[in-house]
Design a protein around this motif. Structure first.
Motif, PDB file in Angstrom:
ATOM      1  N   VAL A  14      49.407  42.432  55.144  1.00 22.05           N
ATOM      2  CA  VAL A  14      49.019  43.226  53.907  1.00 22.05           C
ATOM      3  C   VAL A  14      49.105  42.303  52.903  1.00 22.05           C
ATOM      4  O   VAL A  14      48.191  42.453  51.788  1.00 22.05           O
ATOM      5  N   VAL A  15      49.932  41.124  52.579  1.00 21.67           N
ATOM      6  CA  VAL A  15      49.877  40.070  51.662  1.00 21.67           C
ATOM      7  C   VAL A  15      48.597  39.267  51.720  1.00 21.67           C
ATOM      8  O   VAL A  15      47.857  38.901  50.673  1.00 21.67           O
ATOM      9  N   LEU A  16      48.267  39.004  52.817  1.00 17.81           N
ATOM     10  CA  LEU A  16      47.022  38.147  53.155  1.00 17.81           C
ATOM     11  C   LEU A  16      45.795  38.993  52.916  1.00 17.81           C
ATOM     12  O   LEU A  16      44.681  38.534  52.016  1.00 17.81           O
ATOM     13  N   LEU A  17      45.837  40.338  53.049  1.00 18.20           N
ATOM     14  CA  LEU A  17      44.737  41.273  52.878  1.00 18.20           C
ATOM     15  C   LEU A  17      44.519  41.491  51.487  1.00 18.20           C
ATOM     16  O   LEU A  17      43.460  41.389  50.984  1.00 18.20           O
ATOM     17  N   VAL A  18      45.558  41.686  50.840  1.00 18.88           N
ATOM     18  CA  VAL A  18      45.522  41.973  49.332  1.00 18.88           C
ATOM     19  C   VAL A  18      45.408  40.665  48.351  1.00 18.88           C
ATOM     20  O   VAL A  18      44.434  40.722  47.602  1.00 18.88           O
ATOM     21  N   PHE A  19      46.176  39.638  48.573  1.00 21.06           N
ATOM     22  CA  PHE A  19      46.179  38.694  47.725  1.00 21.06           C
ATOM     23  C   PHE A  19      45.330  37.332  48.170  1.00 21.06           C
ATOM     24  O   PHE A  19      44.888  36.702  47.576  1.00 21.06           O
ATOM     25  N   GLY A  20      45.099  37.499  49.520  1.00 22.31           N
ATOM     26  CA  GLY A  20      44.211  36.744  50.022  1.00 22.31           C
ATOM     27  C   GLY A  20      42.698  36.884  49.952  1.00 22.31           C
ATOM     28  O   GLY A  20      41.697  36.133  49.947  1.00 22.31           O
ATOM     29  N   LEU A  21      42.540  38.222  50.155  1.00 23.22           N
ATOM     30  CA  LEU A  21      41.036  38.851  50.293  1.00 23.22           C
ATOM     31  C   LEU A  21      40.705  39.634  49.254  1.00 23.22           C
ATOM     32  O   LEU A  21      39.799  39.164  48.286  1.00 23.22           O
ATOM     33  N   PHE A  23      42.104  40.999  46.063  1.00 24.39           N
ATOM     34  CA  PHE A  23      42.064  40.642  44.676  1.00 24.39           C
ATOM     35  C   PHE A  23      41.279  39.281  44.334  1.00 24.39           C
ATOM     36  O   PHE A  23      40.504  39.342  43.073  1.00 24.39           O
ATOM     37  N   PRO A  24      41.329  38.275  44.844  1.00 17.60           N
ATOM     38  CA  PRO A  24      40.373  37.177  44.764  1.00 17.60           C
ATOM     39  C   PRO A  24      38.918  37.537  44.621  1.00 17.60           C
ATOM     40  O   PRO A  24      38.086  36.869  43.935  1.00 17.60           O
ATOM     41  N   ARG A  25      38.647  38.522  45.273  1.00 18.13           N
ATOM     42  CA  ARG A  25      37.150  38.777  45.393  1.00 18.13           C
ATOM     43  C   ARG A  25      36.683  39.735  44.515  1.00 18.13           C
ATOM     44  O   ARG A  25      35.440  39.985  44.029  1.00 18.13           O
ATOM     45  N   HIS A  26      37.607  40.878  44.124  1.00 22.45           N
ATOM     46  CA  HIS A  26      37.147  42.031  43.328  1.00 22.45           C
ATOM     47  C   HIS A  26      38.003  42.196  41.970  1.00 22.45           C
ATOM     48  O   HIS A  26      37.613  43.067  41.101  1.00 22.45           O
ATOM     49  N   ARG A  27      39.391  41.651  41.897  1.00 22.19           N
ATOM     50  CA  ARG A  27      39.862  41.583  40.894  1.00 22.19           C
ATOM     51  C   ARG A  27      40.454  42.536  40.128  1.00 22.19           C
ATOM     52  O   ARG A  27      40.181  43.241  38.878  1.00 22.19           O
ATOM     53  N   VAL A  32      45.707  46.630  43.911  1.00 27.83           N
ATOM     54  CA  VAL A  32      46.821  45.900  44.268  1.00 27.83           C
ATOM     55  C   VAL A  32      48.099  46.537  44.539  1.00 27.83           C
ATOM     56  O   VAL A  32      48.545  46.613  45.601  1.00 27.83           O
ATOM     57  N   VAL A  33      48.720  47.499  43.380  1.00 24.61           N
ATOM     58  CA  VAL A  33      49.563  48.051  43.557  1.00 24.61           C
ATOM     59  C   VAL A  33      49.429  49.306  44.713  1.00 24.61           C
ATOM     60  O   VAL A  33      50.294  49.462  45.593  1.00 24.61           O
ATOM     61  N   ALA A  34      48.533  49.831  44.534  1.00 26.37           N
ATOM     62  CA  ALA A  34      48.100  50.992  45.695  1.00 26.37           C
ATOM     63  C   ALA A  34      47.999  50.700  46.893  1.00 26.37           C
ATOM     64  O   ALA A  34      48.828  51.383  47.873  1.00 26.37           O
ATOM     65  N   TYR A  35      47.350  49.443  47.473  1.00 27.61           N
ATOM     66  CA  TYR A  35      47.472  48.925  48.691  1.00 27.61           C
ATOM     67  C   TYR A  35      49.029  48.515  49.134  1.00 27.61           C
ATOM     68  O   TYR A  35      49.224  48.904  50.284  1.00 27.61           O
ATOM     69  N   LEU A  36      49.582  47.843  48.233  1.00 24.28           N
ATOM     70  CA  LEU A  36      51.043  47.421  48.691  1.00 24.28           C
ATOM     71  C   LEU A  36      51.875  48.769  49.009  1.00 24.28           C
ATOM     72  O   LEU A  36      52.509  48.824  49.808  1.00 24.28           O
ATOM     73  N   GLN A  80      33.202  52.010  48.531  1.00 23.52           N
ATOM     74  CA  GLN A  80      33.453  52.053  49.671  1.00 23.52           C
ATOM     75  C   GLN A  80      34.126  50.914  50.210  1.00 23.52           C
ATOM     76  O   GLN A  80      34.916  51.091  51.100  1.00 23.52           O
ATOM     77  N   HIS A  81      33.950  49.857  49.599  1.00 26.23           N
ATOM     78  CA  HIS A  81      34.886  48.648  50.061  1.00 26.23           C
ATOM     79  C   HIS A  81      36.174  48.845  49.929  1.00 26.23           C
ATOM     80  O   HIS A  81      36.975  48.327  50.540  1.00 26.23           O
ATOM     81  N   GLU A  82      36.589  49.475  48.675  1.00 29.04           N
ATOM     82  CA  GLU A  82      37.806  49.710  47.993  1.00 29.04           C
ATOM     83  C   GLU A  82      38.464  50.825  49.143  1.00 29.04           C
ATOM     84  O   GLU A  82      39.550  50.809  49.628  1.00 29.04           O
ATOM     85  N   VAL A  83      37.617  51.704  49.554  1.00 26.93           N
ATOM     86  CA  VAL A  83      38.190  52.927  50.770  1.00 26.93           C
ATOM     87  C   VAL A  83      38.568  51.868  51.867  1.00 26.93           C
ATOM     88  O   VAL A  83      39.386  52.482  52.652  1.00 26.93           O
ATOM     89  N   ALA A  84      37.615  51.322  52.363  1.00 22.60           N
ATOM     90  CA  ALA A  84      37.871  50.269  53.601  1.00 22.60           C
ATOM     91  C   ALA A  84      39.266  49.398  53.602  1.00 22.60           C
ATOM     92  O   ALA A  84      40.006  49.425  54.359  1.00 22.60           O
TER      93      ALA A  84
END
Length: 200
Positions: A14-21, A23-27, A32-36, A80-84
């Motif tokens: 999940v750290v890789l998903l959120v901080f590696g994919l 946030f760097p792509r969508h800012r 970030v808080v919601a996903y974690l 839709q990408h945020e839902v994914a």
């Protein structure tokens, strides 16, 4: 011991998903808080339910997460990408909590989720395709003329047009258009006119 290993894999994933994919792509910081929170919350509750000997407890927990997911998605507008990403974080938490399968299978499925999101959300994938909602300063009832006007305006090939509103009194047309850039427009995104609303 295997359960602790799954917890560690989930946290890394999940750290890789959120901080590696994401946030760097969508800012978008709030998600970030919601996903974690979703990931760790699902991990914690599903782990507690999995220790119960009754299958009803696990089923009730999964149904609860489904209801909470629907409420969360209806509480704010998400692309839709945020839902994914949202459901990827939820799935990682479930895989990290359930020890019914082998350690390698759950870990491999977590890795598969991250890899699929890395590839599917890559900006190089279908990078010439766009989606916008435009407000035109003229009423164009003819579909062929509308498509020709949009292609000239956007310098692109229009693939789909849906008229959301046609106002013959105020001379405006609101359209949902999907198109792909052509020629020199591929090197620079088209500049939307001041009276148009854009949504990609």
């Amino acid at each position: 011991m295997s359960q602790l290993v799954l917890f560690a894999i989930d946290i890394c994933a999940v750290v890789l998903l959120v901080f590696g994919l994401y946030f760097p792509r969508h800012r978008r910081r709030d998600l970030v808080v919601a996903y974690l929170g979703v990931n760790i919350g699902v991990l914690a509750v599903a782990s507690a339910l999995s220790t119960s000997n009754t299958g009803a407890g696990i089923g009730l927990g999964m149904a609860l997460f489904g209801v909470l997911s629907i409420i969360r998605l209806r509480s704010t507008e998400l692309d839709q990408h945020e839902v994914a990403y949202y459901f990827s974080a939820l799935a990682l938490g479930l895989l990290g909590a359930l020890s019914t399968s082998s350690l390698w299978l759950n870990g491999g499925l977590m890795g598969l989720i991250v890899v699929v999101m890395f590839l599917g959300d890559n900006k190089k994938l279908f990078r010439h395709y766009r989606h916008q909602v435009l407000v035109l300063d003229s009423a164009i009832p003819d579909h062929v003329a509308l498509v020709a006007h949009l292609e000239q305006l956007l310098n692109a090939r229009v693939h789909s047009v849906t008229v959301q509103r046609l106002d013959m009194v105020n001379e405006t047309t609101i359209v949902d258009v999907r198109y792909s850039l052509t020629g020199r427009a591929r090197t620079a995104a088209p500049t939307a006119p001041a009276h148009s609303g854009a949504r990609r």
